[in-house]
Enzyme design. Structure first.
Site, PDB file in Angstrom:
ATOM      1  N   LYS A 150      -8.032   6.602  14.815  1.00 47.92           N
ATOM      2  CA  LYS A 150      -7.526   7.699  14.000  1.00 47.92           C
ATOM      3  C   LYS A 150      -7.775   9.060  14.658  1.00 47.92           C
ATOM      4  O   LYS A 150      -6.986   9.998  14.458  1.00 47.92           O
ATOM      5  CB  LYS A 150      -8.142   7.646  12.599  1.00 47.92           C
ATOM      6  CG  LYS A 150      -7.691   6.431  11.794  1.00 47.92           C
ATOM      7  CD  LYS A 150      -6.170   6.386  11.642  1.00 47.92           C
ATOM      8  CE  LYS A 150      -5.716   5.252  10.738  1.00 47.92           C
ATOM      9  NZ  LYS A 150      -4.249   5.228  10.525  1.00 47.92           N
ATOM     10  N   PRO A 172      -6.027  11.437   4.859  1.00 45.62           N
ATOM     11  CA  PRO A 172      -6.577  11.197   3.532  1.00 45.62           C
ATOM     12  C   PRO A 172      -7.951  10.538   3.588  1.00 45.62           C
ATOM     13  O   PRO A 172      -8.315   9.885   4.564  1.00 45.62           O
ATOM     14  CB  PRO A 172      -5.556  10.242   2.905  1.00 45.62           C
ATOM     15  CG  PRO A 172      -5.000   9.489   4.071  1.00 45.62           C
ATOM     16  CD  PRO A 172      -5.069  10.404   5.262  1.00 45.62           C
ATOM     17  N   ASP A 210       7.346  -5.124  15.226  1.00 43.37           N
ATOM     18  CA  ASP A 210       5.955  -4.862  15.565  1.00 43.37           C
ATOM     19  C   ASP A 210       5.852  -3.460  16.162  1.00 43.37           C
ATOM     20  O   ASP A 210       6.470  -3.172  17.193  1.00 43.37           O
ATOM     21  CB  ASP A 210       5.475  -5.911  16.583  1.00 43.37           C
ATOM     22  CG  ASP A 210       3.974  -5.882  16.805  1.00 43.37           C
ATOM     23  OD1 ASP A 210       3.351  -4.822  16.608  1.00 43.37           O
ATOM     24  OD2 ASP A 210       3.417  -6.929  17.187  1.00 43.37           O
ATOM     25  N   VAL A 211       5.073  -2.584  15.528  1.00 40.37           N
ATOM     26  CA  VAL A 211       4.978  -1.198  16.001  1.00 40.37           C
ATOM     27  C   VAL A 211       4.354  -1.093  17.385  1.00 40.37           C
ATOM     28  O   VAL A 211       4.444  -0.046  18.040  1.00 40.37           O
ATOM     29  CB  VAL A 211       4.180  -0.317  15.015  1.00 40.37           C
ATOM     30  CG1 VAL A 211       4.881  -0.245  13.668  1.00 40.37           C
ATOM     31  CG2 VAL A 211       2.741  -0.810  14.857  1.00 40.37           C
ATOM     32  N   GLY A 265       0.776  -1.229   0.000  1.00 47.39           N
ATOM     33  CA  GLY A 265       0.000   0.000   0.000  1.00 47.39           C
ATOM     34  C   GLY A 265       0.807   1.278   0.000  1.00 47.39           C
ATOM     35  O   GLY A 265       1.835   1.410  -0.676  1.00 47.39           O
ATOM     36  N   ILE A 266       0.326   2.238   0.782  1.00 51.16           N
ATOM     37  CA  ILE A 266       0.948   3.564   0.834  1.00 51.16           C
ATOM     38  C   ILE A 266       2.394   3.467   1.311  1.00 51.16           C
ATOM     39  O   ILE A 266       3.295   4.099   0.757  1.00 51.16           O
ATOM     40  CB  ILE A 266       0.152   4.501   1.761  1.00 51.16           C
ATOM     41  CG1 ILE A 266      -1.283   4.672   1.257  1.00 51.16           C
ATOM     42  CG2 ILE A 266       0.834   5.861   1.867  1.00 51.16           C
ATOM     43  CD1 ILE A 266      -2.202   5.357   2.257  1.00 51.16           C
ATOM     44  N   ASP A 308       8.107  -3.239   8.591  1.00 53.81           N
ATOM     45  CA  ASP A 308       6.799  -3.897   8.607  1.00 53.81           C
ATOM     46  C   ASP A 308       6.932  -5.164   9.434  1.00 53.81           C
ATOM     47  O   ASP A 308       8.007  -5.462   9.945  1.00 53.81           O
ATOM     48  CB  ASP A 308       6.328  -4.221   7.180  1.00 53.81           C
ATOM     49  CG  ASP A 308       4.804  -4.194   7.044  1.00 53.81           C
ATOM     50  OD1 ASP A 308       4.141  -4.944   7.775  1.00 53.81           O
ATOM     51  OD2 ASP A 308       4.290  -3.414   6.220  1.00 53.81           O
ATOM     52  N   VAL A 343      -8.225   5.401   0.117  1.00 55.51           N
ATOM     53  CA  VAL A 343      -7.093   5.232  -0.793  1.00 55.51           C
ATOM     54  C   VAL A 343      -7.122   3.811  -1.339  1.00 55.51           C
ATOM     55  O   VAL A 343      -7.436   2.857  -0.602  1.00 55.51           O
ATOM     56  CB  VAL A 343      -5.751   5.485  -0.078  1.00 55.51           C
ATOM     57  CG1 VAL A 343      -4.593   5.419  -1.068  1.00 55.51           C
ATOM     58  CG2 VAL A 343      -5.768   6.822   0.646  1.00 55.51           C
ATOM     59  N   TYR A 346     -11.994   1.972  14.094  1.00 54.43           N
ATOM     60  CA  TYR A 346     -11.024   2.649  13.234  1.00 54.43           C
ATOM     61  C   TYR A 346     -11.090   4.159  13.468  1.00 54.43           C
ATOM     62  O   TYR A 346     -10.065   4.825  13.586  1.00 54.43           O
ATOM     63  CB  TYR A 346     -11.330   2.314  11.774  1.00 54.43           C
ATOM     64  CG  TYR A 346     -10.311   2.837  10.791  1.00 54.43           C
ATOM     65  CD1 TYR A 346      -9.075   2.218  10.647  1.00 54.43           C
ATOM     66  CD2 TYR A 346     -10.594   3.940   9.987  1.00 54.43           C
ATOM     67  CE1 TYR A 346      -8.138   2.685   9.735  1.00 54.43           C
ATOM     68  CE2 TYR A 346      -9.670   4.421   9.071  1.00 54.43           C
ATOM     69  CZ  TYR A 346      -8.442   3.787   8.950  1.00 54.43           C
ATOM     70  OH  TYR A 346      -7.528   4.263   8.053  1.00 54.43           O
TER      71      TYR A 346
END
Length: 284
Positions: free
Chosen positions: A157, A183, A60-61, A13-14, A33, A186, A153
């Site tokens: 966000k 955005p 892992d974030v 993706g992005i 990632d 997407v 979600y």
């Protein structure tokens, strides 16, 4: 001038597009990632580029210690971290009353806490650098206007946007800029998850689906100008801010936007079905 950038969500993706774009522009990029095999394949397929470097790093974030290790390793290798792009995200579509507890944790841990951990660890490094640094957090228009059908979600966000706006004020005296980019929908694998889900109809209610190139262009503009916030497209951004300012507008606008989104979903479903049939025919 070449710089060092870390991009999360670089396996698709992005994130992948952004990481590859800056590598091709001659910068040193950490492709981050969860999947080591995907990252290694992506980096191995990149053409040689003078002055550029691509480093695949799987982590892992959600893990603060992993963030500390990755940023320390980046600085050990290249001496600095100039730009952090927090792009990694998570979405599970479920009616609110059917949401499993695991989805609650995943949305907040990946989308919100992952961004917060990354911002904190990167900022601590950047404030020690003479040139400072820039943190770019990708949120969503769902972080400005609540989206029925994507409540978790939306919550995550909103957290990303609120944290980024507050962090920007605190970090500015340390020469660390923070920009949050919001955005609309997407064209990514995350969007594909929503095409056949009625709960996600509002995702498709905009005039068109954005391309990853447009988000990457916004990230580059943000890197150059260092604004506090950017919305894509701007007109939808203003609509989102209007409904956020006057929440009572949402129930009035939602039915119209829902129908519009369902019509777009139906078109995309037909397109997907036709493509599947064509592929099956070719296989025969």
């Amino acid at each position: 001038m070449a710089f060092v950038m870390l991009v999360t969500g670089s396996a698709s993706g992005i994130g992948r597009y952004v990481a590859e774009h800056y590598y091709r522009a001659g910068h040193r990029v950490v492709f981050a990632d969860l999947s080591a095999p995907k990252l290694e394949r992506i980096c191995a397929e990149l053409p040689a580029q003078d002055g550029a470097a691509a480093l695949p790093v799987a982590f892992d974030v959600r893990d603060e210690r992993a963030w500390e290790r990755v940023i320390a390793d980046t600085v050990d290798r290249w001496g600095q971290l100039d730009v952090l792009c927090n792009i990694a995200g998570y979405l599970q579509v479920d009616a609110l009353l059917d949401v499993p507890t695991t989805a609650v944790h995943a949305h907040l841990d990946i989308n919100a806490k992952g961004v917060i951990f990354g911002t904190l660890v990167a900022a601590r490094q950047m404030r020690r650098q003479p040139a400072g640094g820039h943190i770019i957090n990708v949120a969503s228009l769902a972080g400005i206007a609540a989206v029925p059908g994507l409540a978790l979600y939306t919550a995550s966000k909103f957290a990303v946007r609120g944290f980024s706006l507050a962090a920007a004020q605190e970090l500015a005296p340390h020469n660390v800029a923070v920009t949050v980019i919001c955005p609309d929908a997407v064209q990514t694998p995350m969007l594909d998850l929503q095409v056949h889900r009625q709960e996600a109809a509002l995702t498709f209610s905009g005039g068109r689906i954005l391309r990853v190139e447009e988000v990457a262009a916004a990230i580059e503009e943000a890197r150059r100008r260092r604004p506090l916030e950017m919305t894509l497209p701007r007109r939808r951004g203003w609509l989102a801010k209007l409904t956020s300012l006057y929440p009572s507008l949402t129930p009035l606008l939602a039915p119209y936007l829902q129908r519009r989104g369902q019509q777009r979903q139906a078109k995309l479903q037909r397109k997907s079905h036709d493509a599947t049939c064509l592929t099956s025919s070719d296989a025969e």
